[in-house]
Design an enzyme around this catalytic site. Sequence first.
Site, PDB file in Angstrom:
ATOM      1  N   ILE A  50      30.624  55.578  14.468  1.00 24.50           N
ATOM      2  CA  ILE A  50      30.755  54.781  13.248  1.00 24.50           C
ATOM      3  C   ILE A  50      31.739  53.646  13.491  1.00 24.50           C
ATOM      4  O   ILE A  50      32.843  53.875  13.990  1.00 24.50           O
ATOM      5  CB  ILE A  50      31.251  55.657  12.074  1.00 24.50           C
ATOM      6  CG1 ILE A  50      30.358  56.884  11.903  1.00 24.50           C
ATOM      7  CG2 ILE A  50      31.295  54.849  10.791  1.00 24.50           C
ATOM      8  CD1 ILE A  50      30.937  57.932  10.996  1.00 24.50           C
ATOM      9  N   CYS A  51      31.309  52.432  13.147  1.00 23.58           N
ATOM     10  CA  CYS A  51      32.207  51.273  13.307  1.00 23.58           C
ATOM     11  C   CYS A  51      32.926  51.034  11.990  1.00 23.58           C
ATOM     12  O   CYS A  51      32.417  50.375  11.095  1.00 23.58           O
ATOM     13  CB  CYS A  51      31.416  50.035  13.715  1.00 23.58           C
ATOM     14  SG  CYS A  51      32.444  48.574  13.895  1.00 23.58           S
ATOM     15  N   LEU A  52      34.129  51.595  11.889  1.00 23.18           N
ATOM     16  CA  LEU A  52      34.901  51.460  10.656  1.00 23.18           C
ATOM     17  C   LEU A  52      36.359  51.329  11.068  1.00 23.18           C
ATOM     18  O   LEU A  52      36.860  52.147  11.849  1.00 23.18           O
ATOM     19  CB  LEU A  52      34.677  52.693   9.776  1.00 23.18           C
ATOM     20  CG  LEU A  52      35.301  52.702   8.398  1.00 23.18           C
ATOM     21  CD1 LEU A  52      34.687  51.606   7.542  1.00 23.18           C
ATOM     22  CD2 LEU A  52      35.070  54.047   7.718  1.00 23.18           C
TER      23      LEU A  52
END
Lengths: 481, 164
Positions: free
Chosen positions: B93-95
């Site tokens: 997840i790109c967060l």
Amino acid sequence: MSSSSQRPQARPARISPSRSTPSSPPSTNTTAAANSSSSVTVDADASVTIPLSAPRSTSSPTNAVARSPSPRQQDDDEKRCWICYTSAADSDQPKERSEWKSPCKCSLVAHESCLLDWIADVQLNRRESGSQRRLECPQCKTPIRLKEKDSAVLDFVDSVSQLAGNAGAFVAFGGLASVIFVSATVYGVNTIYTICGPEFAEQILLNRETNQFLWSWRTGVGLPLIPVVLVASRTRIFDSVLPVLPVIFFAQSDPLHFTLPPSPQITLALLPYLRSFYNHLWGKYISPYEQRWLREVTPRHKLESEARRARERAVRRNRDWDALRQRDNAQRNNQNQRQQQQAVQEEDGVIVEEREWGGELLVDNHNVIIQGNNLTTLVLGALLWPSVARLAGQGIGKWPSQWGGDKIRKWLPSLLARNLVGGLLVVVMKDFISLYCKYKRAQKFRSRTVMNYSEVMKLAQHASKARRATRNSNTNGNAAR
Amino acid sequence: MSTSTPAASRRLIKELTDFNKKRPSHLISLHPVDESDLTHWTATLRGPQDTPYEGGEWEIDIKIPDNYPNAPPLMVFVTPVCHPNVHPKTGEICLDLLRGTAWTPAYTLSTTLESVSQLLGHPEPDSPLNVDIAAVLRHGDRVAYDALVRVWAVMYAGKKGTTA
């Protein structure tokens, strides 16, 4: 919890957005979706988790504002550390837990030990990754202040290492610049030795009394400038500055005291003047022929477009004058002033555009290109000139006596004089050889005709016949042998 | 199995009891995989309302680092999800929250998962992990995007198909 007087003002600003988040999307700004969602979650954190753990809590400001009318009833037991999530009421709360701290103006409270642990972690990350994350409350973004024993040395070392990290680019640039500076200086010293010979070079470079190398601003600036000036002297960009430079840097002492065999400094200082004089003579007497021959070998369409550009430039210049005149008129004629000015303004707009355009044209008419040189040969030629001059000087020094070598050596006793004359001769010879080539090329163009195919065939037959004849004679000769 | 530090496990137990006391709407479940090991959790995320993800359920694998809560947990989608900021194969997840740059101990597993849930509704196609669906979104083809998301949700995430 000491700053309870500030809290009521700070609370609504933070809490109102978090109250609204569940019903509406957290952010309409999709470009910063990740950021906005994270900041919203902090709010949600306060609104969801704190009420859960302490449903009747009045110490939690979220509750205080949203539900409880009396925020004063603070119950120490309901406090909850935002880092370890234990509250004071917890039975498993170890006694060694340190005191509660409220480092910011919002509701978050934490154990001091938890805070210190977290701060140490953040600082470690900051040192390792060089990130500039500030130490602040995650909810209200108030900077968290620490009281600690200052160490001037530690602060100094930290700031220096940070500076060093930031200055990496500058250091790299400085390194490159110093490399260029050093090589230019070495080239300068080498040039002086090459041209002047050791004794005069030492006279220029060394201090007269101590006989040691004199590092003054003159040598510091002048020596690295030598290659720059050499290259610049190949173009006419610096014509106005060039003659002044050597006087500043070489005429160290009493430049007006003139001895008849001129001192090496004066000789070198006079070189640029000699160069301009030579350029002037060349431009006046030889350039016209050179231009004519050049034009003869240039394709016609190029000449025509060049002529057209020149004409346009002339027209533009005239129009500039017209506009100026018109402006004068406008100022004089009071009756039609407004109309006239308007006209002039319009004209000005047009002219400005054309002037810019004309500037570009002037650039490709620059003499660097007219000289027909490209940049590499220009730079290389300029930097090689001292060595070539030295070679020519040596040639003059070893000129055989029966061809007047003795007389030349009597006229030019010093190595410097021979080198300079040699260098000048090289320049003049180079110019005249290139002039001769231009002349020859023009002649070649002038005598050019196109052969008919029949002529070509005839020539080819002749050639093959001749070849066969020689081959036959060869084989005959072999057979006879 | 690795054991978390006392401070971390105390906080994790707190988080678990908090979650069990009141379940937030974005989560179906959140618990350690094995009761004896608090460093490995699993969660089931509910597709947020009014998005094409609505109706789907996604399993997320959570690994707790030793220095939690000073460092963020590692979260990875186990159930495939069609989203510009989620890697289609690894589930990464790109967060910014999960990368540690924006993380603070004020977040919990539950609130972090809420951020992930909000990310589903607010994709960020300019920093994609799934280049293909990001390109669809960047071209403004919202219909195709929604359809793809729904197909993946029906295929993998237990969403009921409208026609079948």
